[in-house]
Design a protein around this motif. Structure first.
Motif, short mmCIF file in Angstrom:
data_model
loop_
_atom_site.label_atom_id
_atom_site.label_comp_id
_atom_site.label_asym_id
_atom_site.label_seq_id
_atom_site.Cartn_x
_atom_site.Cartn_y
_atom_site.Cartn_z
N LYS A 170 2.33 1.45 -7.26
CA LYS A 170 1.30 2.25 -7.93
C LYS A 170 0.52 1.39 -8.93
CE LYS A 170 0.32 5.89 -7.54
NZ LYS A 170 -0.83 6.51 -6.82
N GLN A 172 -1.92 -0.65 -7.10
CA GLN A 172 -3.03 0.19 -6.62
C GLN A 172 -4.03 0.47 -7.74
OE1 GLN A 172 -1.85 4.08 -5.13
NE2 GLN A 172 -3.86 4.89 -5.60
N LEU A 173 -3.51 0.81 -8.92
CA LEU A 173 -4.39 1.17 -10.03
C LEU A 173 -5.10 -0.03 -10.64
CD1 LEU A 173 -2.08 3.77 -11.87
CD2 LEU A 173 -3.87 4.21 -10.16
N ASP A 221 -3.69 10.42 -9.05
CA ASP A 221 -4.17 9.27 -9.80
C ASP A 221 -5.02 9.68 -11.00
OD1 ASP A 221 -2.86 7.67 -8.03
OD2 ASP A 221 -4.65 6.88 -7.03
N HIS A 223 -4.33 8.71 -14.76
CA HIS A 223 -5.41 8.09 -15.53
C HIS A 223 -5.61 8.82 -16.86
CE1 HIS A 223 -9.92 7.25 -16.14
NE2 HIS A 223 -9.28 6.12 -16.38
N TYR A 273 5.22 7.50 -13.45
CA TYR A 273 4.30 7.60 -14.58
C TYR A 273 4.93 7.07 -15.87
CZ TYR A 273 2.17 9.20 -18.76
OH TYR A 273 1.66 9.19 -20.04
#
Length: 688
Positions: free
Chosen positions: A50, A53-54, A323, A327, A382
């Protein structure tokens, strides 16, 4: 025929061992986790995936990704204003407010940015001014409503109508006085506090009052960190700040953002770190003030179906698999650190985030209970990213998890397969003290059990120890002092008028704090007022009490009054912290048990050159009680029974105690130290 191993075979074996992945860090340190290593690795790899990806495979930092607060919301630009909102389900958005008489105006109509769920509105400099109130009027298929923008950084409540609105906020920038600051963690001594109830007056206190009146007390008492509750805006004052509506807005009921910055700046100047009680575990259900139905999609920020509402908290649960939600929450962490210079966070309700069940009704008796498929991998991901982000922004930041299930690795490093918190709350300790005080006679308090409980933690994770939680101070529960003394506090807490119940309560209050604080491996936490035995519970204004603030305050006048017993406890707490600071890196110093005897109810242990001796026996004092300790002389540095702390002063603390020679222990450099230990007392001695 005997088998032979060729050089080629040896090379193959060596290569195979080299290629075989080593156990991940937390499994290396705890072999009992080996059966669950695949699950641990899976979570770790999920977070890494993740993150890649971010951050576009590391082409930008996580901190660069978490900058939504700089894009969304209302911002003053060089020429005019820009407003942006993420509302994919909206069909139209207007800004309405003081600047257009709260009517829809084409000049204040946002447009959807093509191909996105984002809306944008650009306005001239004169279109609005500092202090104007405003909201969004959002339309969606089949409905509409006024809403406060999700990214609003200033939200205020009308005193008469009680209606919340966003507010245009463009003051002169705050000029920071203390530009460099690093928290002291040796040890970390946390004063948990609530701005609104931090004053004597029957009202809501302010950031400025806290800065001027309470911070000096905290500094004088020796705490080096404050943990502030209820900063994020919340509609209901009595929620203790845990039903958040506007995640980027510091609560205006306490003052302005600049006044909060001044509080933090002043604290840093005093050497006090400031961490925030951040709520990312759930959100208030309110739709007009919160995110519950921002644009006609009740699940824009939250899980759908049965997972949307928290079954115990009457709130909504974030969808950590989106996402855009990640964010929003990561940007929230960065915003408070960047804009207000918070030194870190205590994450509330982590247990609720980790499990589909929110941890409700689960016993968590063995390791399998943490890896049986009922964990929310999105939430775990997260939290891992949040810890990485926070420490990327400030490597010396402090993160603490409030977590009750005991999930392994929560406060272990991310590289070791952990979730990355610096500390976890030692929630077993206050539960233990409640159970002990409620259910056991004083004669049945066992030092072996006490010592085991206060140091019951994973060796690879640091904890924050505490005697009692803020929840115990609320109406319907009891603080330790109230469990020990109850209503006699109202009638017998004046010097010279103490009865047996009060004398017992004062003695045990000090002993409980001393054994809890001095066995830490990370930090120690106290909720404001509990250090001096604040007598009143917390009862926020509500219909049932006539909306009174009488019990939503802290009565500092009690500890300041030298005719009352409260100052004994406050003075003791201060001296206790001073004593801990005598040992460098106290929290990392070896905790060595010297002796325990459950029949006598005696406990002794050492940290560095400090010797701690407890006599929990309610009736028996001991003369010449011997302990085998390092050879030398010892001076008393703290005694719970000293008259200055409300004790009897039975022992002569001016005496230097010398160890007595014993040939049997010459090689160990140990001798016998013999002490007089009064009943229900503790003493700390320092080796010279």
């Amino acid at each position: 025929m005997a088998s032979r191993t060729t050089k080629a075979d040896s090379r193959k074996t060596a290569t195979a061992k080299k290629d075989r992945p080593r156990h991940i860090g937390i499994v290396q340190k705890d072999p009992y986790l080996e059966p669950y290593e695949d699950a641990i690795r899976g979570r770790h790899e999920h977070a890494e995936w993740k993150k890649n990806q971010l951050t576009n495979n590391g082409k930008k930092t996580l901190a660069a990704f978490a900058s939504g607060h700089d894009y969304y919301g209302l911002h003053k630009m060089k020429r005019g204003w820009v407003f942006r909102e993420w509302a994919p389900n909206a069909t139209d958005i207007y800004l309405v407010g003081d600047f257009n008489n709260w009517t829809e105006d084409e000049r204040y109509r946002a447009r959807r940015i093509e191909g996105t769920g984002n809306w944008e509105l650009k306005l001239s400099e004169k279109a609005m001014k500092h202090g104007d109130l405003y909201k969004m009027h959002v339309y969606w298929q089949g409905g509409d409503g006024e809403r406060i923008p999700a990214w609003a950084q200033r939200v205020v409540q009308d005193e008469e109508t009680k209606i919340f609105s966003a507010q245009v906020w463009n003051p002169e920038p705050y000029v920071w006085k203390k530009n460099k600051f690093a928290p002291c963690k040796s040890p970390l001594l946390i004063y948990e506090c609530h701005i609104g109830m931090a004053q004597d007056a029957e009202k809501v206190g302010t950031y400025t009052e806290f800065r001027d009146n309470v911070l000096p007390r905290i500094q004088k008492d020796g705490y080096n960190c404050i943990q502030i509750m209820a900063i994020q805006e919340h509609p209901y004052y009595g929620s203790f700040g845990y039903h958040v509506s506007s995640f980027f807005a510091p609560s205006s009921r306490f003052g302005t953002p600049e006044e909060l910055k001044s509080l933090i700046d002043t604290a840093h100047g005093m050497g006090i770190a400031v961490i925030m009680d951040i709520v990312h575990s759930h959100a208030v259900k309110n739709e007009t003030e919160g995110l519950g139905n921002l644009a006609g999609d009740p699940c824009q920020y939250f899980y759908g179906g049965d997972r949307r509402e928290h079954p115990a908290w009457d709130s909504l649960c974030f969808d950590y698999g989106k996402d855009d939600v990640v964010h929003f929450l990561l940007s929230n962490c960065k915003y408070w650190m960047q804009e207000f210079r918070f030194d870190g966070f205590r994450f509330d309700g982590v247990t609720s985030m980790l499990y589909y069940s929110h941890g409700l009704g689960e016993a968590f008796c063995n390791y399998g209970d943490y890896y049986n498929g009922h964990e929310d991998d999105n939430a775990i991901c997260y939290l891992t990213l949040a810890n990485e982000l926070i420490h990327e922004i400030n490597p010396k930041a402090i993160t603490i998890a409030e977590e009750v299930s005991g999930m392994p690795g929560l406060a272990a490093k991310v590289k070791d397969g952990g979730i990355g918190f610096d500390y976890r709350m030692a929630m077993n300790i206050p539960d233990y003290w409640i159970k002990t005080i409620k259910e056991k006679r004083d004669e049945d308090w066992k030092p072996s059990s006490i010592f085991w409980e206060v140091k019951n933690r994973r060796s690879d994770e640091k904890t924050i120890s505490y005697c009692e939680s803020h929840d115990q101070a609320l109406v319907g529960d009891k603080t330790i002092i109230f469990r020990l003394i109850d209503s006699d506090m109202y009638w017998h807490f004046k010097k010279g008028d103490e009865n047996g119940t009060v004398i017992r309560g004062i003695a045990l209050h000090k002993m409980i704090r001393l054994v809890t604080a001095t066995t830490i491996n990370g930090g120690y936490l106290n909720f404001m007022g509990n250090e001096f035995g604040h007598p009143e519970w917390i009862d926020f204004p509500r219909e049932g009490n006539g909306w009174s603030y009488k019990y939503a305050r802290r009565q500092w006048n009690l500890v300041d009054n030298k005719e009352l017993d409260y100052h004994y406890l406050g003075d003791f707490d201060k001296r206790m912290l001073e004593t801990m600071k005598m040992v460098k890196n106290f929290q990392n110093t070896r905790l060595q048990e010297i002796w325990h005897n459950d029949d006598d109810q005696i406990l002794a242990y050492m940290r560095g050159d400090l010797l701690f001796v407890f006599n929990f026996n309610p009736v028996k004092s001991f003369t010449g009680y011997g302990f085998l300790v390092p050879t030398g002389s010892y001076d008393v540095v703290l005694n719970t029974d000293a008259k200055e702390y409300g004790g009897f002063g039975f022992a002569d603390d001016s005496i230097t105690h010398l160890t007595n020679y014993d040939q049997l222990y010459v090689d160990q450099h140990k001798e016998w130290l013999k002490l007089y230990i009064p009943a229900r007392s503790a003493v700390v001695l320092k080796k010279n």
